[in-house]
Design a protein around this motif. Structure first.
Motif, PDB file in Angstrom:
ATOM      1  N   ALA A 150      73.804   4.882  56.270  1.00 53.08           N
ATOM      2  CA  ALA A 150      74.171   4.925  54.849  1.00 53.08           C
ATOM      3  C   ALA A 150      74.988   3.682  54.497  1.00 53.08           C
ATOM      4  N   PRO A 151      74.677   3.037  53.381  1.00 56.68           N
ATOM      5  CA  PRO A 151      75.325   1.766  53.045  1.00 56.68           C
ATOM      6  C   PRO A 151      76.841   1.849  52.885  1.00 56.68           C
ATOM      7  N   GLU A 152      77.352   3.029  52.564  1.00 55.18           N
ATOM      8  CA  GLU A 152      78.804   3.136  52.378  1.00 55.18           C
ATOM      9  C   GLU A 152      79.567   3.180  53.704  1.00 55.18           C
ATOM     10  N   ILE A 153      78.861   3.341  54.815  1.00 53.49           N
ATOM     11  CA  ILE A 153      79.514   3.337  56.130  1.00 53.49           C
ATOM     12  C   ILE A 153      79.413   1.920  56.699  1.00 53.49           C
ATOM     13  N   LYS A 154      80.543   1.305  56.854  1.00 53.54           N
ATOM     14  CA  LYS A 154      80.588  -0.096  57.303  1.00 53.54           C
ATOM     15  C   LYS A 154      81.178  -0.183  58.712  1.00 53.54           C
ATOM     16  N   GLY A 155      80.820  -1.225  59.420  1.00 54.90           N
ATOM     17  CA  GLY A 155      81.450  -1.519  60.697  1.00 54.90           C
ATOM     18  C   GLY A 155      80.860  -0.806  61.897  1.00 54.90           C
ATOM     19  N   VAL A 156      79.658  -0.232  61.748  1.00 50.20           N
ATOM     20  CA  VAL A 156      79.008   0.428  62.880  1.00 50.20           C
ATOM     21  C   VAL A 156      77.571  -0.068  62.975  1.00 50.20           C
ATOM     22  N   ARG A 157      77.235  -0.520  64.152  1.00 53.43           N
ATOM     23  CA  ARG A 157      75.851  -0.922  64.442  1.00 53.43           C
ATOM     24  C   ARG A 157      75.135   0.300  64.995  1.00 53.43           C
ATOM     25  N   VAL A 158      73.965   0.606  64.452  1.00 58.17           N
ATOM     26  CA  VAL A 158      73.186   1.764  64.884  1.00 58.17           C
ATOM     27  C   VAL A 158      71.998   1.282  65.698  1.00 58.17           C
ATOM     28  N   VAL A 159      71.929   1.751  66.945  1.00 59.29           N
ATOM     29  CA  VAL A 159      70.851   1.389  67.860  1.00 59.29           C
ATOM     30  C   VAL A 159      70.018   2.637  68.104  1.00 59.29           C
ATOM     31  N   ARG A 160      68.710   2.515  67.946  1.00 61.02           N
ATOM     32  CA  ARG A 160      67.797   3.638  68.165  1.00 61.02           C
ATOM     33  C   ARG A 160      66.982   3.377  69.419  1.00 61.02           C
ATOM     34  N   ARG A 161      66.905   4.391  70.288  1.00 59.37           N
ATOM     35  CA  ARG A 161      66.110   4.271  71.505  1.00 59.37           C
ATOM     36  C   ARG A 161      65.346   5.570  71.744  1.00 59.37           C
ATOM     37  N   ALA A 162      64.072   5.418  72.046  1.00 60.29           N
ATOM     38  CA  ALA A 162      63.302   6.570  72.506  1.00 60.29           C
ATOM     39  C   ALA A 162      63.898   7.004  73.842  1.00 60.29           C
ATOM     40  N   ALA A 163      63.911   8.303  74.090  1.00 61.10           N
ATOM     41  CA  ALA A 163      64.568   8.830  75.293  1.00 61.10           C
ATOM     42  C   ALA A 163      64.012   8.222  76.578  1.00 61.10           C
ATOM     43  N   LEU A 164      62.721   7.923  76.616  1.00 62.59           N
ATOM     44  CA  LEU A 164      62.136   7.359  77.831  1.00 62.59           C
ATOM     45  C   LEU A 164      62.436   5.881  78.018  1.00 62.59           C
ATOM     46  N   SER A 165      62.983   5.224  77.003  1.00 58.90           N
ATOM     47  CA  SER A 165      63.316   3.804  77.159  1.00 58.90           C
ATOM     48  C   SER A 165      64.814   3.528  77.123  1.00 58.90           C
ATOM     49  N   ALA A 166      65.621   4.515  76.788  1.00 54.11           N
ATOM     50  CA  ALA A 166      67.077   4.335  76.772  1.00 54.11           C
ATOM     51  C   ALA A 166      67.593   4.204  78.200  1.00 54.11           C
ATOM     52  N   THR A 167      68.576   3.336  78.386  1.00 53.59           N
ATOM     53  CA  THR A 167      69.088   3.043  79.723  1.00 53.59           C
ATOM     54  C   THR A 167      70.588   3.310  79.820  1.00 53.59           C
ATOM     55  N   ALA A 168      71.059   3.304  81.038  1.00 51.60           N
ATOM     56  CA  ALA A 168      72.502   3.429  81.259  1.00 51.60           C
ATOM     57  C   ALA A 168      73.240   2.282  80.578  1.00 51.60           C
ATOM     58  N   SER A 169      72.668   1.102  80.564  1.00 52.09           N
ATOM     59  CA  SER A 169      73.293  -0.041  79.884  1.00 52.09           C
ATOM     60  C   SER A 169      73.452   0.229  78.386  1.00 52.09           C
ATOM     61  N   ASP A 170      72.447   0.864  77.782  1.00 53.55           N
ATOM     62  CA  ASP A 170      72.553   1.235  76.366  1.00 53.55           C
ATOM     63  C   ASP A 170      73.728   2.183  76.148  1.00 53.55           C
ATOM     64  N   VAL A 171      73.874   3.148  77.040  1.00 53.46           N
ATOM     65  CA  VAL A 171      74.944   4.139  76.925  1.00 53.46           C
ATOM     66  C   VAL A 171      76.303   3.476  77.092  1.00 53.46           C
ATOM     67  N   LEU A 172      76.430   2.622  78.094  1.00 51.65           N
ATOM     68  CA  LEU A 172      77.705   1.951  78.345  1.00 51.65           C
ATOM     69  C   LEU A 172      78.107   1.034  77.195  1.00 51.65           C
ATOM     70  N   ALA A 173      77.125   0.476  76.493  1.00 51.32           N
ATOM     71  CA  ALA A 173      77.405  -0.449  75.392  1.00 51.32           C
ATOM     72  C   ALA A 173      77.735   0.257  74.081  1.00 51.32           C
ATOM     73  N   THR A 199      78.548   8.656  62.642  1.00 51.72           N
ATOM     74  CA  THR A 199      78.748   7.226  62.402  1.00 51.72           C
ATOM     75  C   THR A 199      80.110   6.961  61.753  1.00 51.72           C
ATOM     76  N   ALA A 200      80.450   7.715  60.737  1.00 48.18           N
ATOM     77  CA  ALA A 200      81.732   7.514  60.055  1.00 48.18           C
ATOM     78  C   ALA A 200      82.900   7.727  61.015  1.00 48.18           C
ATOM     79  N   GLY A 201      82.739   8.643  61.952  1.00 44.42           N
ATOM     80  CA  GLY A 201      83.786   8.877  62.939  1.00 44.42           C
ATOM     81  C   GLY A 201      84.058   7.674  63.839  1.00 44.42           C
ATOM     82  N   LEU A 202      83.100   6.793  63.952  1.00 45.81           N
ATOM     83  CA  LEU A 202      83.287   5.591  64.775  1.00 45.81           C
ATOM     84  C   LEU A 202      84.020   4.491  64.034  1.00 45.81           C
ATOM     85  N   THR A 203      84.227   4.649  62.727  1.00 46.19           N
ATOM     86  CA  THR A 203      84.934   3.623  61.960  1.00 46.19           C
ATOM     87  C   THR A 203      86.434   3.823  61.980  1.00 46.19           C
TER      88      THR A 203
END
Length: 150
Positions: free
Chosen positions: A28-51, A145-149
């Motif tokens: 949502a445009p009113e939520i600023k300061g959070v990058r949203v990364v989308r990953r299919a479950a079969l391609s998501a990695t531990a590196s994605d989680v750690l980041a 997302t808002a909770g991460l701001t």
């Protein structure tokens, strides 16, 4: 900038509608300061989680449990991420044809083991998602997302 990782398995039109609503709320445009990364479950990695600073998980309920794809995600990231991600916020949504109890219980069990903190009530839908269900998915995405701001 904080990062939200959305890990999903989206094999059906009902799951797709829920996923799209979650992403719409998370971006949502009113939520600023959070990058949203989308990953299919079969391609998501531990590196994605750690980041990432927080997580949003989505799955169908298959044969009384979360999808094999989401379970595979948890299996491959669990030990590499166990200590480093404790206390991080998460939310989840589940779609089932007639029952999603086992999928919910499985996700709650694994995330408890990881020490993640549930930051919003899950959205659990059986059958075709209603307008209220889609709105709840939007709210879930926006809330996490808002909770991460903060």
């Amino acid at each position: 900038m904080a990062t939200l990782l959305i890990v999903h398995h989206t094999p059906s039109p009902n799951c797709q509608a829920m996923f799209e609503a979650v992403v719409s709320g998370a971006t949502a445009p009113e939520i600023k300061g959070v990058r949203v990364v989308r990953r299919a479950a079969l391609s998501a990695t531990a590196s994605d989680v750690l980041a990432a600073d927080g997580y949003l998980l989505g799955t169908p309920a298959n044969l009384g449990y979360m999808s094999g794809a989401l379970k595979h995600f948890f299996d491959q990231m669990y030990y590499p991420c166990l200590d480093a991600t404790r206390g991080r916020p998460f939310g989840f949504y589940v779609h089932g044809g007639n029952d999603a109890t086992g999928a919910r219980r499985g996700i709650e069990s694994i995330t408890t083991g990881l020490g993640w903190r549930r930051a919003a009530e899950p959205v659990i839908v059986t059958g075709e998602p209603s307008k209220a269900d889609i709105e709840a998915c939007w709210e879930l995405g926006a809330t996490i997302t808002a909770g991460l701001t903060d």
